[in-house]
Design a protein around this motif. Structure first.
Motif, PDB file in Angstrom:
ATOM      1  N   ARG A 164      34.454 -18.326 -19.218  1.00 31.60           N
ATOM      2  CA  ARG A 164      33.202 -18.889 -19.015  1.00 31.60           C
ATOM      3  C   ARG A 164      31.752 -18.519 -19.867  1.00 31.60           C
ATOM      4  O   ARG A 164      31.654 -17.483 -19.571  1.00 31.60           O
ATOM      5  CB  ARG A 164      32.849 -19.344 -17.865  1.00 31.60           C
ATOM      6  CG  ARG A 164      33.846 -19.455 -16.777  1.00 31.60           C
ATOM      7  CD  ARG A 164      34.219 -21.004 -16.695  1.00 31.60           C
ATOM      8  NE  ARG A 164      33.415 -22.048 -16.153  1.00 31.60           N
ATOM      9  CZ  ARG A 164      32.161 -23.158 -16.392  1.00 31.60           C
ATOM     10  NH1 ARG A 164      32.869 -23.734 -17.202  1.00 31.60           N
ATOM     11  NH2 ARG A 164      31.268 -23.516 -15.223  1.00 31.60           N
ATOM     12  N   THR A 213      40.838 -19.863  -6.743  1.00 29.34           N
ATOM     13  CA  THR A 213      40.260 -19.464  -7.971  1.00 29.34           C
ATOM     14  C   THR A 213      39.510 -18.059  -7.749  1.00 29.34           C
ATOM     15  O   THR A 213      38.818 -18.524  -6.852  1.00 29.34           O
ATOM     16  CB  THR A 213      38.865 -20.605  -7.930  1.00 29.34           C
ATOM     17  OG1 THR A 213      39.899 -22.057  -8.334  1.00 29.34           O
ATOM     18  CG2 THR A 213      38.304 -20.678  -9.491  1.00 29.34           C
ATOM     19  N   TRP A 229      31.945 -14.389 -18.167  1.00 27.09           N
ATOM     20  CA  TRP A 229      33.058 -14.173 -17.556  1.00 27.09           C
ATOM     21  C   TRP A 229      34.471 -14.841 -17.278  1.00 27.09           C
ATOM     22  O   TRP A 229      34.691 -15.763 -18.224  1.00 27.09           O
ATOM     23  CB  TRP A 229      32.298 -14.099 -15.723  1.00 27.09           C
ATOM     24  CG  TRP A 229      32.155 -15.612 -15.472  1.00 27.09           C
ATOM     25  CD1 TRP A 229      32.757 -15.819 -14.847  1.00 27.09           C
ATOM     26  CD2 TRP A 229      30.897 -16.067 -15.727  1.00 27.09           C
ATOM     27  NE1 TRP A 229      31.828 -17.387 -14.567  1.00 27.09           N
ATOM     28  CE2 TRP A 229      30.980 -17.667 -15.278  1.00 27.09           C
ATOM     29  CE3 TRP A 229      30.061 -16.077 -16.284  1.00 27.09           C
ATOM     30  CZ2 TRP A 229      29.679 -18.878 -15.381  1.00 27.09           C
ATOM     31  CZ3 TRP A 229      28.739 -16.649 -16.453  1.00 27.09           C
ATOM     32  CH2 TRP A 229      29.218 -18.060 -15.715  1.00 27.09           C
ATOM     33  N   ARG A 256      37.739 -16.778 -15.583  1.00 20.62           N
ATOM     34  CA  ARG A 256      37.866 -17.686 -14.094  1.00 20.62           C
ATOM     35  C   ARG A 256      38.994 -17.735 -13.539  1.00 20.62           C
ATOM     36  O   ARG A 256      39.799 -18.622 -15.410  1.00 20.62           O
ATOM     37  CB  ARG A 256      36.683 -18.929 -13.919  1.00 20.62           C
ATOM     38  CG  ARG A 256      36.944 -19.303 -12.887  1.00 20.62           C
ATOM     39  CD  ARG A 256      35.667 -20.202 -12.424  1.00 20.62           C
ATOM     40  NE  ARG A 256      36.237 -21.779 -13.555  1.00 20.62           N
ATOM     41  CZ  ARG A 256      35.492 -22.376 -13.361  1.00 20.62           C
ATOM     42  NH1 ARG A 256      34.086 -22.649 -12.576  1.00 20.62           N
ATOM     43  NH2 ARG A 256      35.747 -23.946 -14.158  1.00 20.62           N
ATOM     44  N   SER A 273      42.580 -20.036 -11.550  1.00 23.72           N
ATOM     45  CA  SER A 273      42.822 -20.848 -11.295  1.00 23.72           C
ATOM     46  C   SER A 273      44.215 -20.678 -11.439  1.00 23.72           C
ATOM     47  O   SER A 273      45.418 -21.042 -11.879  1.00 23.72           O
ATOM     48  CB  SER A 273      42.080 -22.427 -11.548  1.00 23.72           C
ATOM     49  OG  SER A 273      41.305 -22.213 -11.752  1.00 23.72           O
ATOM     50  N   THR A 321      32.679 -24.030 -20.442  1.00 26.91           N
ATOM     51  CA  THR A 321      34.192 -23.186 -20.652  1.00 26.91           C
ATOM     52  C   THR A 321      34.036 -23.365 -22.035  1.00 26.91           C
ATOM     53  O   THR A 321      34.511 -24.489 -22.861  1.00 26.91           O
ATOM     54  CB  THR A 321      35.459 -23.714 -20.219  1.00 26.91           C
ATOM     55  OG1 THR A 321      34.961 -23.948 -18.850  1.00 26.91           O
ATOM     56  CG2 THR A 321      36.532 -23.417 -20.709  1.00 26.91           C
ATOM     57  N   TRP A 335      36.789 -15.240 -10.462  1.00 29.22           N
ATOM     58  CA  TRP A 335      36.536 -14.747 -11.536  1.00 29.22           C
ATOM     59  C   TRP A 335      36.215 -13.276 -11.253  1.00 29.22           C
ATOM     60  O   TRP A 335      35.651 -13.066 -10.516  1.00 29.22           O
ATOM     61  CB  TRP A 335      35.225 -15.982 -11.510  1.00 29.22           C
ATOM     62  CG  TRP A 335      33.582 -15.570 -10.078  1.00 29.22           C
ATOM     63  CD1 TRP A 335      32.879 -14.913 -10.458  1.00 29.22           C
ATOM     64  CD2 TRP A 335      33.957 -16.890  -9.289  1.00 29.22           C
ATOM     65  NE1 TRP A 335      32.461 -15.057  -9.474  1.00 29.22           N
ATOM     66  CE2 TRP A 335      32.992 -16.118  -8.866  1.00 29.22           C
ATOM     67  CE3 TRP A 335      34.455 -17.757  -8.976  1.00 29.22           C
ATOM     68  CZ2 TRP A 335      33.046 -17.467  -7.021  1.00 29.22           C
ATOM     69  CZ3 TRP A 335      34.449 -18.204  -6.917  1.00 29.22           C
ATOM     70  CH2 TRP A 335      33.144 -17.910  -7.117  1.00 29.22           C
TER      71      TRP A 335
END
Length: 141
Positions: A70, A111, A79, A81, A83, A56, A113
């Motif tokens: 990420r 979660t 990419w 992501r 939550s 991260t 992505w």
């Protein structure tokens, strides 16, 4: 008596030991059948094996949601992501070349992505309301 190594063999060994290290992550990615750089754009990081070395590199949180940028050094791709993102929100990753890959958060997804974008240039992750200027992004990395 074995023959003495030739100078070219030593030079090649030295070149691989010194110069070859810089290309090691990309070479490892290709050897494992993964993509690299722009070849990763639009692909799922988990499906192509880029998630294993991911870090991260930037993030933000608000209320219950957390958004992360990420990055896979081996794949040279990034990419977004999230939550606990609200249903209907748009999560995307974009780079400074104008490449943008996004998803819409759906019900029942804890979660989520995005597909990847080439990270040989700066990238950032964003979350926002569809058809609105209400967007929050990480810093460019």
């Amino acid at each position: 008596m074995p023959a003495a190594p030739r100078p070219a063999v030593w030079a090649t060994a030295l070149l691989l030991a010194c110069g070859g290290l810089a290309a090691l992550p990309a070479a490892e990615a290709q050897a494992a059948g993964r993509c690299t750089g722009s070849g990763c754009t639009g692909k799922d990081p988990q499906t192509v094996g880029c998630g294993g070395d991911a870090l991260t590199t930037a993030s933000f949180s608000g209320a219950a949601v957390r958004v992360e940028l990420r990055h896979s050094p081996a794949c040279q791709a990034s990419w977004a992501r999230a939550s606990s993102a609200p249903v209907g929100q748009i999560l995307y990753v974009e780079n400074t070349r104008g490449v943008r890959r996004q998803i819409t958060v759906r019900s029942g997804q804890a979660t989520v992505w995005t597909p990847m974008a080439d990270a040989t240039v700066a990238t950032r992750a964003c979350l926002g309301v569809a058809d609105s200027d209400a967007v929050t992004c990480t810093s460019w990395q």
